[in-house]
Design an enzyme around this catalytic site. Structure first.
Site, PDB file in Angstrom:
ATOM      1  CB  THR A  56      -6.322   1.458  -1.861  1.00 19.43           C
ATOM      2  OG1 THR A  56      -5.478   2.573  -1.579  1.00 19.43           O
ATOM      3  CG2 THR A  56      -5.561   0.174  -1.563  1.00 19.43           C
ATOM      4  CG  ASP A  63     -10.144   5.501  -1.287  1.00 18.75           C
ATOM      5  OD1 ASP A  63      -9.156   5.003  -1.861  1.00 18.75           O
ATOM      6  OD2 ASP A  63     -10.108   6.575  -0.668  1.00 18.75           O
ATOM      7  CG  ASP A  90     -11.044  10.394   0.047  1.00 15.38           C
ATOM      8  OD1 ASP A  90     -10.710   9.393  -0.628  1.00 15.38           O
ATOM      9  OD2 ASP A  90     -10.230  11.086   0.691  1.00 15.38           O
ATOM     10  CB  CYS A 141      -3.265   0.081  -8.589  1.00 10.63           C
ATOM     11  SG  CYS A 141      -2.329   0.446 -10.096  1.00 10.63           S
ATOM     12  CG  ASP A 150      -4.610   5.869   2.240  1.00  8.27           C
ATOM     13  OD1 ASP A 150      -4.863   4.866   2.920  1.00  8.27           O
ATOM     14  OD2 ASP A 150      -3.512   6.048   1.672  1.00  8.27           O
ATOM     15  NE  ARG A 156      -2.805   6.566 -10.802  1.00  5.50           N
ATOM     16  CZ  ARG A 156      -2.608   6.857  -9.524  1.00  5.50           C
ATOM     17  NH1 ARG A 156      -2.303   5.893  -8.681  1.00  5.50           N
ATOM     18  NH2 ARG A 156      -2.711   8.093  -9.078  1.00  5.50           N
ATOM     19  CE  LYS A 157      -9.087   3.870  -5.977  1.00 10.29           C
ATOM     20  NZ  LYS A 157      -9.634   4.034  -4.605  1.00 10.29           N
ATOM     21  CD  GLN A 194      -1.735   2.604  -0.986  1.00  9.71           C
ATOM     22  OE1 GLN A 194      -0.710   3.107  -0.502  1.00  9.71           O
ATOM     23  NE2 GLN A 194      -2.955   2.995  -0.632  1.00  9.71           N
ATOM     24  CE1 TYR A 248       2.235   8.988  -2.854  1.00 10.64           C
ATOM     25  CE2 TYR A 248       3.095  11.072  -2.040  1.00 10.64           C
ATOM     26  CZ  TYR A 248       2.639  10.287  -3.081  1.00 10.64           C
ATOM     27  OH  TYR A 248       2.566  10.803  -4.345  1.00 10.64           O
TER      28      TYR A 248
END
Length: 398
Positions: free
Chosen positions: A51, A9, A134, A90, A11, A108-109, A53, A20
């Site tokens: 990640t 990941d 996280d 994504c 962030d 998208r995870k 986004q 963001y």
């Protein structure tokens, strides 16, 4: 058959998740993350960033902004001899406000799209690979593709998911599992500053070394900053200003303890009548703000109602990168308040934004919190004794 890889990941794992992150100026690396990635590179493990986004779909930034952030991270990594083998992100979210990106996506995870794309491009065996992140969505991604999850943070409630405090610990776990003969050198310098780095068999030995680590950490505190903080507190009390305190987790208990000792403790043998408020003290108010607005606003929102120019904020944060701490400090500074931060690890943005920063140079949460508690106590006792004669000080119990 493919090879093992590591899907990271972004962030909250590599860089600070301040909400963001769409511009280069908001990129702050988490302590040890660069060294950890370099260790994976040296061990020959492909490193892929996957990640979400959603900031693109929500109109906070553009695709080009995301790419610029990734280019910046690449540059910082390259300067340390590290690299990311593949970047995947994504930009889609079904609740997005930008029509082109407002949709469901298999990328998208926790959906598996990005992991599958990485496996195809880099010949990865996902069942032998790791997903480190996280958020529950990172664990979900690992489950979706049969990879092994490592969750950064507190326990997930799932006993089958291993939790680690940060990327450094995650990489130690991965490298140990793979038993590489090479590749751990980039972590060596960073690990020298960490405690513990190996298992202890006896509590007395651990206690001895912990005490030594705490003493070493306290010796790193800049006493000039302590002097400035004490002067700011005394000035605030002289002006009958309000002193606010805040923190999360163990740091919340220090903020609450500060209210006790700086309200009740300082009155013993003095004429002080201080006004001290812990913003961490009320579960009802904290949960209402967190539920209706967002946890990142729980302290800032209270300051907007109660804080006034000339008041003082003491923010306690081991990492110095909690978004709600940073927002509270920034609001206070922008609205005529002075600020004191108590930080550890690398200090994070909290250290930079504060009027005064009392920093503890340690990589152990318990040690940092113990040092912060010491600093809170010594400031309270200093203020108290500064309002007394030497004879009265000698007659009092502190």
């Amino acid at each position: 058959m493919g090879r093992a890889g590591v899907l990271l990941d972004r962030d909250g794992t590599i860089i600070v998740d301040s909400g963001y992150v769409g511009t280069v100026d908001r990129v702050t690396f988490i302590a040890g993350a660069i060294e950890a990635i370099a260790a994976l590179n040296a061990a020959g493990l492909p490193v892929v960033v996957v990640t979400n986004q959603a900031g693109v779909a929500r109109g906070h930034y553009t695709l080009d902004d995301v790419r610029r952030v990734h280019d910046h991270i690449d540059e910082r990594l390259a300067a340390a001899g590290a690299h990311i083998d593949m970047w995947l992100f994504c930009p889609y979210h079904p609740d997005g406000t930008v029509q082109a990106f407002a949709r469901v996506s298999e990328d998208r995870k926790p959906a598996p799209g990005m992991a599958i794309a990485a496996a195809a491009a880099l010949d990865l065996d996902l069942s032998a690979s790791w997903v480190v992140g996280d958020a529950p969505s990172d664990v979900g991604l690992a489950r979706a593709v049969g990879a092994r999850p490592l969750f950064i943070g507190t326990a997930t409630g799932d006993p089958t998911v291993e939790s680690v405090p940060d990327l450094v610990a995650a990489v130690e776990r991965i490298l140990h599992a793979e038993e590489p003969q090479i590749g751990t050198e980039p972590l060596a310098g960073f690990l020298e500053s960490r405690f513990p780095v190996a298992r202890y068999e006896s509590a007395d030995t651990f206690a001895r070394d912990y005490a030594a680590e705490l003493a070493k950490a306290l010796a790193t505190v800049d006493l000039a900053q302590v002097e400035r903080a004490a002067a700011m507190l005394n000035e605030a009390y002289d002006r009958d200003a309000v002193v606010f305190a805040c923190g999360n987790g163990g740091s919340a208990s220090i903020a609450n303890h500060l209210q006790c000792d700086h309200s009740k403790g300082v009155r013993n043998g003095t004429e002080l009548r201080t006004r001290v408020v812990s913003l961490s003290a009320h579960a009802e108010l904290l949960s209402a703000i967190a539920n209706d607005i967002g946890y990142e606003s729980v302290f800032e929102y209270q300051l907007q109602s109660q804080g006034r120019p000339g008041d003082l904020l003491v923010a306690v944060s081991s990492s110095g990168r909690s978004p709600n701490i940073i927002r509270a400090l920034e609001w206070a500074e922008a609205n005529g308040m002075r600020t004191i931060s108590l930080t550890g690890f690398e200090g994070g943005p909290a250290r930079d934004v504060s009027t005064v920063a009392i920093h503890v140079d340690s990589q152990n949460y318990g040690v940092v919190e113990d040092a912060h508690q010491t600093c809170m106590h010594l400031l309270a006792q200093y203020v108290r004794q500064s309002r007394m004669s030497s004879r009265d000080v000698a007659a009092q119990t502190f």
